[in-house]
Write an enzyme that holds these catalytic residues in place. Structure first.
Site, PDB file in Angstrom:
ATOM      1  N   TYR A  97     -12.220  13.959  53.494  1.00 45.48           N
ATOM      2  CA  TYR A  97     -11.314  14.319  52.397  1.00 45.48           C
ATOM      3  C   TYR A  97      -9.835  14.130  52.776  1.00 45.48           C
ATOM      4  O   TYR A  97      -8.967  14.741  52.161  1.00 45.48           O
ATOM      5  CB  TYR A  97     -11.575  15.750  51.940  1.00 45.48           C
ATOM      6  CG  TYR A  97     -12.745  15.869  50.961  1.00 45.48           C
ATOM      7  CD1 TYR A  97     -12.729  15.195  49.740  1.00 45.48           C
ATOM      8  CD2 TYR A  97     -13.846  16.648  51.253  1.00 45.48           C
ATOM      9  CE1 TYR A  97     -13.787  15.302  48.844  1.00 45.48           C
ATOM     10  CE2 TYR A  97     -14.910  16.766  50.356  1.00 45.48           C
ATOM     11  CZ  TYR A  97     -14.867  16.082  49.155  1.00 45.48           C
ATOM     12  OH  TYR A  97     -15.912  16.192  48.263  1.00 45.48           O
ATOM     13  N   LYS A 143     -23.541  18.904  47.739  1.00 41.40           N
ATOM     14  CA  LYS A 143     -22.656  19.825  48.450  1.00 41.40           C
ATOM     15  C   LYS A 143     -23.374  21.141  48.810  1.00 41.40           C
ATOM     16  O   LYS A 143     -24.478  21.407  48.317  1.00 41.40           O
ATOM     17  CB  LYS A 143     -21.407  20.072  47.596  1.00 41.40           C
ATOM     18  CG  LYS A 143     -20.561  18.795  47.368  1.00 41.40           C
ATOM     19  CD  LYS A 143     -19.278  19.108  46.600  1.00 41.40           C
ATOM     20  CE  LYS A 143     -18.434  17.846  46.401  1.00 41.40           C
ATOM     21  NZ  LYS A 143     -17.134  18.162  45.730  1.00 41.40           N
TER      22      LYS A 143
HETATM   23  P1  GTP Z   1     -15.385  14.254  44.643  1.00 36.69           P
HETATM   24  O1  GTP Z   1     -16.483  13.355  44.190  1.00 36.69           O
HETATM   25  O2  GTP Z   1     -15.894  15.457  45.419  1.00 36.69           O
HETATM   26  O3  GTP Z   1     -14.289  13.518  45.346  1.00 36.69           O
HETATM   27  O4  GTP Z   1     -14.827  14.872  43.275  1.00 36.69           O
HETATM   28  P2  GTP Z   1     -13.840  14.211  42.239  1.00 36.69           P
HETATM   29  O5  GTP Z   1     -13.555  12.790  42.605  1.00 36.69           O
HETATM   30  O6  GTP Z   1     -14.391  14.496  40.885  1.00 36.69           O
HETATM   31  O7  GTP Z   1     -12.536  15.081  42.421  1.00 36.69           O
HETATM   32  P3  GTP Z   1     -11.277  14.847  43.404  1.00 36.69           P
HETATM   33  O8  GTP Z   1     -11.516  13.671  44.284  1.00 36.69           O
HETATM   34  O9  GTP Z   1     -10.054  14.900  42.574  1.00 36.69           O
HETATM   35  O10 GTP Z   1     -11.322  16.176  44.277  1.00 36.69           O
HETATM   36  C1  GTP Z   1     -12.179  16.246  45.410  1.00 36.69           C
HETATM   37  C2  GTP Z   1     -12.838  17.598  45.448  1.00 36.69           C
HETATM   38  O11 GTP Z   1     -11.871  18.581  45.705  1.00 36.69           O
HETATM   39  C3  GTP Z   1     -13.502  18.063  44.143  1.00 36.69           C
HETATM   40  O12 GTP Z   1     -14.804  17.591  43.966  1.00 36.69           O
HETATM   41  C4  GTP Z   1     -13.509  19.560  44.320  1.00 36.69           C
HETATM   42  O13 GTP Z   1     -14.620  19.956  45.120  1.00 36.69           O
HETATM   43  C5  GTP Z   1     -12.248  19.797  45.099  1.00 36.69           C
HETATM   44  N1  GTP Z   1     -11.193  20.255  44.212  1.00 36.69           N
HETATM   45  C6  GTP Z   1     -10.498  19.537  43.294  1.00 36.69           C
HETATM   46  N2  GTP Z   1      -9.613  20.302  42.639  1.00 36.69           N
HETATM   47  C7  GTP Z   1      -9.775  21.548  43.172  1.00 36.69           C
HETATM   48  C8  GTP Z   1      -9.137  22.805  42.919  1.00 36.69           C
HETATM   49  O14 GTP Z   1      -8.267  22.943  42.089  1.00 36.69           O
HETATM   50  N3  GTP Z   1      -9.577  23.855  43.697  1.00 36.69           N
HETATM   51  C9  GTP Z   1     -10.554  23.732  44.641  1.00 36.69           C
HETATM   52  N4  GTP Z   1     -10.929  24.792  45.359  1.00 36.69           N
HETATM   53  N5  GTP Z   1     -11.150  22.573  44.892  1.00 36.69           N
HETATM   54  C10 GTP Z   1     -10.769  21.508  44.171  1.00 36.69           C
END
Ligand code: GTP
Ligand code: MG
Length: 138
Positions: free
Chosen positions: A49, A9
């Site tokens: 996303y 990222k």
């Molecule tokens: P990814 O591999 O990026 O998809 O991460 P993940 O699978 O561990 O998490 P998820 O799919 O639930 O969320 C996708 C992305 O959204 C995360 O990696 C974070 O960058 C972002 N994100 C999740 N929760 C929050 C939050 O509370 N605040 C913010 N600003 N970003 C968030």
């Protein structure tokens, strides 16, 4: 053997950490079989996303993912999807295990350094969104 999709990222490229993160990936036995550095457009980030588009942080997430270059990758290995999720660590770096990428490098839940596919179905879709077959060599 299996393939997963990874993104280093904007916080990783901004801090010049792509090599350091790749070292952790390779040390875990995952092979980087496709890799490209790109500037994501807003449309690309919104599409990528899409599943999170109702979440309160969606705008912030798209803003962040387009705030600088990212490195998109295809990783290959035994159980690559689950293995990479393990190497990445918990979404919130404060909860990530010792030695994981997010524990080592990430400063917040928003700027958490890496993405990795969460299922075989999504891995396929995500790889197809960013890679042509000719740009992957296992
Ligand atoms: P990814 O591999 O990026 O998809 O991460 P993940 O699978 O561990 O998490 P998820 O799919 O639930 O969320 C996708 C992305 O959204 C995360 O990696 C974070 O960058 C972002 N994100 C999740 N929760 C929050 C939050 O509370 N605040 C913010 N600003 N970003 C968030
Ligand atoms: Mg996710």
């Amino acid at each position: 053997t299996e393939r997963t999709f990874s993104i280093l990222k904007p916080d990783a490229t901004k801090r010049n950490l792509t090599g350091a993160v790749n070292a952790v990936i390779e040390k875990a036995g995952l092979r980087i079989v496709g890799q490209r550095r790109i500037q994501m457009s807003k449309a690309q980030a919104e599409k990528f996303y899409e599943v999170h588009n109702a979440r309160p942080f969606f705008g912030e997430l798209v803003e962040f993912m387009t705030s600088g270059p990212v490195v998109v990758q295809v990783l290959e290995g035994e159980n690559a999807i689950a293995k990479y999720r393990e190497v990445m660590g918990a979404t919130n770096p404060a909860q990530a295990a010792e030695g994981t990428i997010r524990k080592t490098f990430s400063e917040s839940v928003g700027e958490n350094t890496v993405h990795g596919s969460d299922s075989a179905e999504n891995a396929k879709l995500e790889i197809a969104q960013f890679f042509q077959d000719a740009d992957i060599a296992g």
